[in-house]
Design a protein around this motif. Structure first.
Motif, mmCIF file in Angstrom:
data_model
loop_
_atom_site.group_PDB
_atom_site.id
_atom_site.type_symbol
_atom_site.label_atom_id
_atom_site.label_comp_id
_atom_site.label_asym_id
_atom_site.label_seq_id
_atom_site.Cartn_x
_atom_site.Cartn_y
_atom_site.Cartn_z
ATOM 1 N N MET A 243 0.850 -1.196 0.000
ATOM 2 C CA MET A 243 0.000 0.000 0.000
ATOM 3 C C MET A 243 0.884 1.244 0.000
ATOM 4 S SD MET A 243 -2.997 1.089 2.730
ATOM 5 C CE MET A 243 -3.685 -0.565 2.680
ATOM 6 N N ARG A 244 0.512 2.226 -0.825
ATOM 7 C CA ARG A 244 1.360 3.405 -0.913
ATOM 8 C C ARG A 244 1.361 4.180 0.397
ATOM 9 N NH1 ARG A 244 -1.458 8.235 -3.136
ATOM 10 N NH2 ARG A 244 -3.660 7.752 -3.478
ATOM 11 N N GLN A 245 2.458 4.885 0.619
ATOM 12 C CA GLN A 245 2.679 5.603 1.856
ATOM 13 C C GLN A 245 2.630 7.113 1.616
ATOM 14 O OE1 GLN A 245 3.659 3.774 5.048
ATOM 15 N NE2 GLN A 245 2.533 2.351 3.745
ATOM 16 N N LEU A 246 2.217 7.840 2.645
ATOM 17 C CA LEU A 246 2.206 9.298 2.639
ATOM 18 C C LEU A 246 3.011 9.786 3.828
ATOM 19 C CD1 LEU A 246 -1.609 9.814 1.928
ATOM 20 C CD2 LEU A 246 0.253 9.885 0.259
ATOM 21 N N LEU B 214 -7.254 -6.433 11.872
ATOM 22 C CA LEU B 214 -5.894 -5.895 11.977
ATOM 23 C C LEU B 214 -4.917 -6.720 11.147
ATOM 24 C CD1 LEU B 214 -5.979 -5.076 15.781
ATOM 25 C CD2 LEU B 214 -5.515 -3.395 13.985
ATOM 26 N N ASP B 215 -5.058 -8.033 11.198
ATOM 27 C CA ASP B 215 -4.173 -8.905 10.420
ATOM 28 C C ASP B 215 -4.335 -8.652 8.922
ATOM 29 O OD1 ASP B 215 -3.065 -10.140 12.645
ATOM 30 O OD2 ASP B 215 -4.440 -11.850 12.582
ATOM 31 N N ARG B 216 -5.584 -8.545 8.480
ATOM 32 C CA ARG B 216 -5.822 -8.326 7.050
ATOM 33 C C ARG B 216 -5.294 -6.960 6.621
ATOM 34 N NH1 ARG B 216 -4.948 -8.951 2.341
ATOM 35 N NH2 ARG B 216 -6.420 -8.114 0.807
ATOM 36 N N PHE B 217 -5.492 -5.960 7.462
ATOM 37 C CA PHE B 217 -5.002 -4.621 7.154
ATOM 38 C C PHE B 217 -3.483 -4.625 7.007
ATOM 39 C CE2 PHE B 217 -3.918 -0.207 8.720
ATOM 40 C CZ PHE B 217 -4.402 0.455 7.612
ATOM 41 N N ALA B 218 -2.797 -5.261 7.942
ATOM 42 C CA ALA B 218 -1.336 -5.332 7.873
ATOM 43 C C ALA B 218 -0.882 -6.143 6.660
ATOM 44 C CB ALA B 218 -0.782 -5.943 9.161
ATOM 45 N N GLU B 219 -1.592 -7.231 6.358
ATOM 46 C CA GLU B 219 -1.254 -8.059 5.202
ATOM 47 C C GLU B 219 -1.367 -7.262 3.902
ATOM 48 O OE1 GLU B 219 -2.832 -12.200 3.049
ATOM 49 O OE2 GLU B 219 -4.016 -11.229 4.619
ATOM 50 N N ALA B 220 -2.341 -6.343 3.860
ATOM 51 C CA ALA B 220 -2.545 -5.518 2.660
ATOM 52 C C ALA B 220 -1.571 -4.357 2.576
ATOM 53 C CB ALA B 220 -3.976 -4.995 2.641
ATOM 54 N N GLU C 76 6.398 -1.771 12.956
ATOM 55 C CA GLU C 76 5.820 -1.696 11.618
ATOM 56 C C GLU C 76 4.505 -0.916 11.587
ATOM 57 O OE1 GLU C 76 5.345 -5.739 10.412
ATOM 58 O OE2 GLU C 76 7.371 -6.294 11.049
ATOM 59 N N ILE C 77 3.981 -0.552 12.738
ATOM 60 C CA ILE C 77 2.652 0.046 12.827
ATOM 61 C C ILE C 77 2.731 1.465 13.386
ATOM 62 C CG2 ILE C 77 0.345 -0.177 13.834
ATOM 63 C CD1 ILE C 77 1.019 -2.352 11.790
ATOM 64 N N VAL C 78 2.034 2.382 12.740
ATOM 65 C CA VAL C 78 1.908 3.762 13.215
ATOM 66 C C VAL C 78 0.604 3.860 14.005
ATOM 67 C CG1 VAL C 78 1.676 6.181 12.541
ATOM 68 C CG2 VAL C 78 3.203 4.666 11.257
ATOM 69 N N LEU D 5 -13.663 -4.466 4.687
ATOM 70 C CA LEU D 5 -12.374 -3.771 4.673
ATOM 71 C C LEU D 5 -11.747 -3.831 3.290
ATOM 72 C CD1 LEU D 5 -10.017 -2.322 6.074
ATOM 73 C CD2 LEU D 5 -9.170 -4.573 6.780
ATOM 74 N N ASP D 6 -11.748 -5.006 2.678
ATOM 75 C CA ASP D 6 -11.161 -5.149 1.344
ATOM 76 C C ASP D 6 -11.879 -4.264 0.324
ATOM 77 O OD1 ASP D 6 -9.204 -6.915 2.100
ATOM 78 O OD2 ASP D 6 -10.308 -8.716 1.522
ATOM 79 N N ALA D 7 -13.200 -4.118 0.467
ATOM 80 C CA ALA D 7 -13.959 -3.272 -0.459
ATOM 81 C C ALA D 7 -13.464 -1.833 -0.410
ATOM 82 C CB ALA D 7 -15.447 -3.339 -0.130
ATOM 83 N N GLN D 8 -13.102 -1.362 0.777
ATOM 84 C CA GLN D 8 -12.581 -0.006 0.910
ATOM 85 C C GLN D 8 -11.129 0.085 0.456
ATOM 86 O OE1 GLN D 8 -13.897 2.224 4.552
ATOM 87 N NE2 GLN D 8 -14.646 0.214 5.199
ATOM 88 N N LEU D 9 -10.328 -0.892 0.827
ATOM 89 C CA LEU D 9 -8.910 -0.852 0.473
ATOM 90 C C LEU D 9 -8.700 -0.883 -1.040
ATOM 91 C CD1 LEU D 9 -7.279 -3.201 3.149
ATOM 92 C CD2 LEU D 9 -7.406 -0.701 3.136
#
Length: 328
Positions: free
Chosen positions: A1-4, A38-44, A83-85, A299-303
């Protein structure tokens, strides 16, 4: 996922272009479901997790702090703190669980209260430093200078990386930043307000929303990041033509905007949530979505919107939808 990148000369953070909202963690969502999200978010590739000390004190039987505690246990279990902000907030935690919505018993933003709050935040999260710390819901009973100077001191002491505010009027944000700048102190470099594709009614209070004026301000103040919470309005975008809009968004213009949103989603072969996320991230200035989900599928629908590119013509259609028939 791109970073800002967000922050100022006193501190900067690299964050994912989507922030996972966690209000229900530990209350409405059980630990297993919260960990799965949380796991899925980090995986993405997601790195930016948003919480608050008051989450979710409004849930029956809750006291506040459950979301932070759940995140803290997840960080410990996964061993991924670096790894998490983590973004969290102070000021709105109730001192009486029987009165979670009563501002009179909220901790508030006095210097002493902020210092007590940050210790609780750190303890519940199980961390030594908070990456992004918000003054949550403006407290006008306290001198603004006291709040600003205390928040800045937490940065200088190393307890906090970057500071911001949430649910704050633009003129108060400007005064806060000006005061910090005059003293050479770390300043609010983020503001988190409600933001979605539909327009709020003009009679809705604008203190907690991203307004055109705030967007104009952020175009000039380029070190100020905008973050928008509730971008999908708790599922309101499943509207199929006969659903009532939330009260603050119930007006004829939004019917036209909703039709355009659904048309664009259909043309792109995606869902309206993804289009909203893409629209926010391709706005000028960028608005980082802060959003929760009930399931991994939601979550995936939004990501899907993080990497979705909207051509200029699609952006024009989305932005201009409803402007030809503004009527209230």
């Amino acid at each position: 996922m791109r970073q800002l990148t967000i922050g100022d000369e006193y501190g900067k953070l690299s964050v994912s272009a989507f922030s996972l909202g966690t209000i229900p963690f530990g209350t409405g969502w059980n630990e297993q479901d919260s960990f799965a999200l949380l796991d899925r978010f980090a995986e993405a590739g997601g790195t930016f997790v948003d919480t608050a000390d008051s989450y979710n004190q409004w849930h029956p039987g809750a006291r506040g702090g459950e979301s932070e505690e759940t995140i803290g246990r997840w960080l410990k279990a996964r061993g991924n703190r670096d790894e998490i902000v983590i973004a969290t907030k102070n000021g709105a935690l109730t001192t009486d669980p029987n009165r979670p919505s009563d501002l009179e018993v909220w901790a508030g933003l006095a210097g002493k209260a902020i210092r007590q709050s940050v210790e609780g935040n750190l303890r519940r999260l199980g961390v030594e430093r908070i990456d992004l710390y918000y003054a949550h819901i403006d407290d006008r009973a306290v001198p603004l200078e006291e709040t600003v100077e205390t928040m800045a001191a937490l940065v200088q002491e190393g307890k906090v990386g970057v500071i911001g505010c949430s649910n704050t009027a633009l003129w108060r944000l400007e005064r806060a930043r000006a005061h910090a700048r005059s003293l050479g102190l770390p300043r609010y470099s983020c503001i988190q307000q409600m933001h979605t594709y539909l327009w709020p009614r003009p009679d809705k209070a604008q203190i907690d929303t991203i307004t055109p004026e705030l967007q104009d301000y952020a175009r000039v103040e380029t070190d100020l990041a905008l973050l928008g919470y509730k971008p999908v309005m708790n599922g309101a975008y499943t509207w199929n033509g006969d659903r009532t809009f939330p009260l603050d968004y119930d007006h004829p213009t939004n019917a036209a905007r909703m039709r355009t949103l659904l048309e664009v989603a259909d043309e792109l072969g995606t869902n309206p949530y993804a289009v909203i996320v893409a629209w926010m991230l391709q706005s000028d200035p960028v608005v980082i979505p802060v959003s929760a989900a009930r399931t991994v599928e939601q979550l995936d629908a939004q990501l899907a919107g993080v990497e979705l590119h909207l051509e200029p013509e699609l952006l024009r259609r989305l932005n201009e939808a409803g402007t030809e028939s503004v009527s209230f």
